[in-house]
Design an enzyme around this catalytic site. Structure first.
Site, PDB file in Angstrom:
ATOM      1  N   GLU A 421       0.828  -1.213   0.000  1.00 42.95           N
ATOM      2  CA  GLU A 421       0.000   0.000   0.000  1.00 42.95           C
ATOM      3  C   GLU A 421       0.861   1.262   0.000  1.00 42.95           C
ATOM      4  O   GLU A 421       0.736   2.134   0.855  1.00 42.95           O
ATOM      5  CB  GLU A 421      -0.967  -0.013   1.188  1.00 42.95           C
ATOM      6  CG  GLU A 421      -1.933  -1.174   1.109  1.00 42.95           C
ATOM      7  CD  GLU A 421      -3.055  -1.119   2.141  1.00 42.95           C
ATOM      8  OE1 GLU A 421      -3.061  -0.195   2.976  1.00 42.95           O
ATOM      9  OE2 GLU A 421      -3.932  -2.000   2.093  1.00 42.95           O
ATOM     10  N   GLU A 498      -4.719  -8.694   0.710  1.00 39.49           N
ATOM     11  CA  GLU A 498      -5.314  -8.581   2.048  1.00 39.49           C
ATOM     12  C   GLU A 498      -6.820  -8.645   1.893  1.00 39.49           C
ATOM     13  O   GLU A 498      -7.374  -8.006   0.996  1.00 39.49           O
ATOM     14  CB  GLU A 498      -4.936  -7.259   2.737  1.00 39.49           C
ATOM     15  CG  GLU A 498      -3.507  -7.221   3.193  1.00 39.49           C
ATOM     16  CD  GLU A 498      -3.120  -5.909   3.877  1.00 39.49           C
ATOM     17  OE1 GLU A 498      -3.985  -5.279   4.536  1.00 39.49           O
ATOM     18  OE2 GLU A 498      -1.954  -5.522   3.750  1.00 39.49           O
TER      19      GLU A 498
HETATM   20  C1  GAL Z   1      -4.082  -2.540   5.495  1.00 39.40           C
HETATM   21  C2  GAL Z   1      -2.586  -2.546   5.743  1.00 39.40           C
HETATM   22  C3  GAL Z   1      -2.237  -3.527   6.842  1.00 39.40           C
HETATM   23  C4  GAL Z   1      -3.138  -3.315   8.016  1.00 39.40           C
HETATM   24  C5  GAL Z   1      -4.554  -3.495   7.593  1.00 39.40           C
HETATM   25  C6  GAL Z   1      -5.530  -3.371   8.743  1.00 39.40           C
HETATM   26  O1  GAL Z   1      -4.465  -1.441   4.766  1.00 39.40           O
HETATM   27  O2  GAL Z   1      -1.889  -2.910   4.592  1.00 39.40           O
HETATM   28  O3  GAL Z   1      -0.895  -3.348   7.227  1.00 39.40           O
HETATM   29  O4  GAL Z   1      -2.941  -2.035   8.502  1.00 39.40           O
HETATM   30  O5  GAL Z   1      -4.862  -2.502   6.640  1.00 39.40           O
HETATM   31  O6  GAL Z   1      -6.853  -3.416   8.278  1.00 39.40           O
END
Ligand code: GAL
Length: 805
Positions: A421, A498
């Site tokens: 990100e 993710e």
């Molecule tokens: C994402 C990020 C992760 C964590 C996650 C929590 O955007 O890449 O490191 O922060 O959100 O929801």
């Protein structure tokens, strides 16, 4: 890569009883013991003659933050775990025998968090800002053979906030001391690939970088022998009389292996290459590289293939901390995490958002996990005021190259990620940086695809995509766009980096409550007290506004063949980032498994979807107020239907229809026994019972292993359950459990999985949280017995014995 310099049997007795004599001919020795430590900055502590006799003695790996107290004022903030950071020093005195004079003596740190500087006998060897990178220094310029030498390390983790999660502080991974001949395999000096694989044979290509400190033009013989997974020699290749250039020379060798046993997630067969260097017919170096024979590809329309067969990547993201042990790396603690994930059906891991301890990758090789190895969480644009963006310009090339060189022999790794990100996604500078980073990776490893975890699904706006440098597009969240990705990004390959970011605490269901609130999706309004109606399918509906319920996103990824798979955020709860809760919350709520290693209910959802094991899991617990309406959920697989009974009376048969991942009964609570029975073709597959528990009456201890190694590192994880007089778990018990340990072990940490607990991870006590807590027992270097007793006021105590050998 398990690349170790084989230890010589040559033994030298200590010249001085209290100082370790190290640096035996051609060896790689663990250098973790006998360090001294002082918290705070200490003037002149790098000097050889500095008096450190008052400093604390300890063994590495060590994380000083985890030993501290939670405080809202700690500069790392609760996003960083609310534990102290600061500056500290480590020193170690050692002797390299006079007989090693003429050899190269090197020290290797697997990771120091962060901003370390290392001195030998008062002379600086170098600095390394990145806290997750492995690095090595040559000690020779300032080393005195046959005399006491002092290595001093200053660790500066005082510049805060520097991380969006808990980093830990200190020399938190292993340290190694190597003794090499003047001609030897260079640091991370082998690169083994298998460019051609068929059922009958595999071509093994071995590139070995040989370092030559002797004289340009010196010659050596280089032999590589390949051992199959059973240890049988299956190939050998010699490069005789090889002329070596100035410092480093790359030697290419190739051989064929018949009937190769392929590495995959179910049968992770590992081969070994032993490289031997001969000079004048004498062995002057041996070097071991573990590798696997496997091939894989990503296809734009149909996802991922391993050894020619389609395989959905069923992954999780994990940060590097190990719960109550903090960042201090421990092989068994990591192995236990992977065992639990494997049993859930997980086959992939993303090392969010940094290179992990090398031993974690060894475990992934051995246990069959596919890995996305990630370099950075930011480039030049910051996420926190004092984070790595300050070092990016100077160090990123070196850091990413070192990651690739260190890790490129691991068969488990199938993707390199140049960042998570990254803010430059939205800025034209992202184009050039992405191209540079991918270029550095490809020069060292042309065999693996490179990705970056992206959030922008509009192609024109995504500058990292616009660089054209990525082989695979990894999108975090945004599951509603996944179906349309092939239209937006024609011909590209996709994975979800993710998913979910759903909030759960183990065993806690009451709503509204501190731990289950609805997080508004507009992201602007503060989270509010959530759905007061407990019946509204409450168990999977609390998630970050950028995330989704677990079931929703899995249903999307599961059905789209172009999605190669997913990495759920996150496998385990981790220290720091307790979104969206304020202090005293200090660890995350996102895990499928809590910080102590107790699975949350959603663990069984994934298990029912990702494995073929017959499964049946019902929840919540069965202690409610009479008359309350309660939703009972069941996850099941390998069955056609489930019937639920309350106190012997059937509440009906249900089966998953359409997209359903769970089934549900909405029923008025009555105390007693809730029983679920799953059936296939009319025959019972499994049955599960939950009973209304009475008052806490006794403690139950269960060790994951009752025999552990007496190596001073092995662990037994002892789970504590608070039971009523009939042996039922008391689901809301919070009794204070006190531990008393005797014998050849000690308590390495305690936990209960509660994200806002202010109790110390190092205390000999812990409150139960929803009926459970954990004590982590570590062996001493002595064969014998460990006796752990757990007591609590008003409860029958229990003791357990763990043998060490
Ligand atoms: C994402 C990020 C992760 C964590 C996650 C929590 O955007 O890449 O490191 O922060 O959100 O929801």
């Amino acid at each position: 890569m398990l690349a170790i310099r084989l230890k010589s049997t040559f033994i030298i007795l200590a010249l001085f009883a209290s100082i370790a004599v190290v640096g035996q001919p051609v060896s790689r020795e663990n250098f973790n013991k006998g360090w001294r430590f002082a918290l705070g900055d200490v003037k002149q502590a790098q000097e050889k003659n500095f008096n450190d006799s008052g400093w604390r003695e300890l063994s590495l790996p060590h994380d000083w933050s985890i030993e501290g107290s939670f405080d809202v004022k700690n500069p790392a903030t609760n996003q960083g775990g609310a534990l102290p950071t600061g500056i500290a020093w480590y020193r170690k005195t050692f002797i390299v025998p006079a007989s090693s004079a003429g050899k190269n003596i090197l020290i290797e740190f697997d990771g120091v968090h962060r901003d370390s500087e290392v001195w030998l006998n008062g002379k600086s060897l170098g600095k390394r800002p990145n806290g997750y990178i492995s690095f090595q220094y040559n000690l020779n310029p300032h080393l005195k053979f046959g005399e006491a030498n002092v290595i001093a390390v200053r660790v500066n983790n005082s510049e805060q906030p520097a991380s969006r999660w808990y980093s830990g502080s200190g020399i938190y991974r292993n340290v190694w001391l190597e003794t090499k001949d003047v001609i030897a395999v260079a640091h991370w000096g082998t690169f083994i690939t298998t460019p051609k694989i068929s059922a009958e044979s595999a071509t093994v290509s071995i590139k070995t970088t040989v370092s030559n400190f002797k004289s340009p033009g010196a010659t050596a013989d280089i032999r590589t022998i390949i051992y199959d997974p059973k240890g049988k020699v299956v190939g050998s290749v010699d490069s005789k009389n090889t002329s070596l250039g100035g410092t480093n020379t790359e030697i290419s060798q190739e051989l064929q292996i018949s009937n190769p046993q392929l590495w995959d997630v179910e049968n992770p067969h590992l081969y070994k290459a032993i490289t031997t260097i001969f000079s004048d017919d004498k062995v002057i170096d041996t070097y071991q590289t573990t590798f696997g024979i496997r091939y894989f590809k990503f296809e734009s329309a149909t996802g991922f293939y391993l050894n020619g067969k389609p395989l959905k990547l069923l992954g999780v993201n994990n940060h590097h901390d190990l719960g109550a042990l903090g960042a201090a790396f421990n092989v068994r603690a990591a192995e236990r995490q992977l065992e639990m994930l494997k049993a859930m059906g997980c086959n992939a891991l993303r090392t969010a958002h940094n290179p992990p301890a090398p031993e974690l990758l060894d475990l992934c090789d051995k246990m069959g996990f596919l890995v996305m190895d990630e370099a950075f969480d930011m480039w030049k644009k910051k996420k926190n005021a004092k984070d790595y963006h300050l070092d990016f310009a100077e160090w990123s090339q070196r850091d990413i190259e070192d990651m690739v060189k260190r890790d490129r022999n691991h068969p488990s790794i199938i993707l390199w990620s140049i960042g998570n990100e990254i803010r430059e996604q939205f800025d034209s500078t992202g184009i050039a940086i992405a191209k540079d980073l991918v270029g550095y990776v490809k020069r060292l490893d042309p065999t693996r695809p490179v990705t970056s975890a992206l959030t922008e699904t509009i192609p024109e706006k995504n500058m990292i995509y616009q660089s054209g440098a990525l082989d695979v597009l990894s999108f975090n969240y945004k599951h509603a766009d996944y179906a349309d990705l092939p239209n937006r990004f024609p011909g590209q390959k996709f994975i979800s980096g993710e998913t979910a970011s759903a909030l759960q605490t183990r065993g806690h269901y009451e709503m509204p409550s501190d731990s289950m609130r609805i997080w508004p999706k507009d992201g602007k309004t503060k989270f509010t007290e959530g759905n007061a109606d407990f019946t509204a399918s409450a168990y999977d509906n609390s998630y970050a506004y950028w995330g989704s319920p677990h079931e929703t996103v899995w249903n999307v990824v599961k059905k789209l063949p172009h999605m190669a798979g997913l990495f759920v955020w996150s496998g385990f709860d981790y220290l720091g980032e307790p979104h969206p809760y304020p202090y005293p919350a200090r660890s995350s709520y996102y895990g499928i498994i809590d910080l102590a290693g107790f699975p949350k209910d959603v663990y069984y959802m994934y298990q029912s979807e990702w494995t073929d094991k017959p499964g049946l899991h019902i929840f919540p617990h069965w202690n409610w107020e009479a008359g309350k309406t309660v939703d009972v959920w069941a996850y099941y697989n390998n069955a056609d239907e489930v019937e639920l009974f309350l106190n012997g009376k059937s509440l009906g048969v249900k089966r998953k229809e359409g997209d359903q991942i769970h089934i549900m009964w909405r029923i008025p609570f009555q105390p007693g026994t809730l029983k679920a029975v799953s059936r296939k073709d009319g025959k019972i597959v499994l049955s599960r019972e939950i009973k209304t528990a009475g008052k806490p009456a006794r403690i139950e201890l269960t060790a994951d292993r009752k025999k552990i190694r007496s190596d001073g590192e092995d662990l037994s994880f002892v789970s504590v359950r608070v039971l009523d007089k009939d042996g039922n778990l008391v689901p809301n018990a919070n009794n204070l459990i006190k531990f008393n340990i005797k014998g050849d072990g000690f308590i390495a940490g305690v936990d209960n999985g509660y994200q806002a607990s202010m109790e110390s991870f190092k205390a000999p006590y812990r409150m139960a949280y929803n009926g459970k807590c954990l004590a982590i027992i570590q062996s001493k270097e002595k064969s014998g017995k460990i006796r752990l007793q757990a007591t609590s006021e008003g409860l029958r105590p229990m003791s357990i014995t763990i043998k060490t050998k």
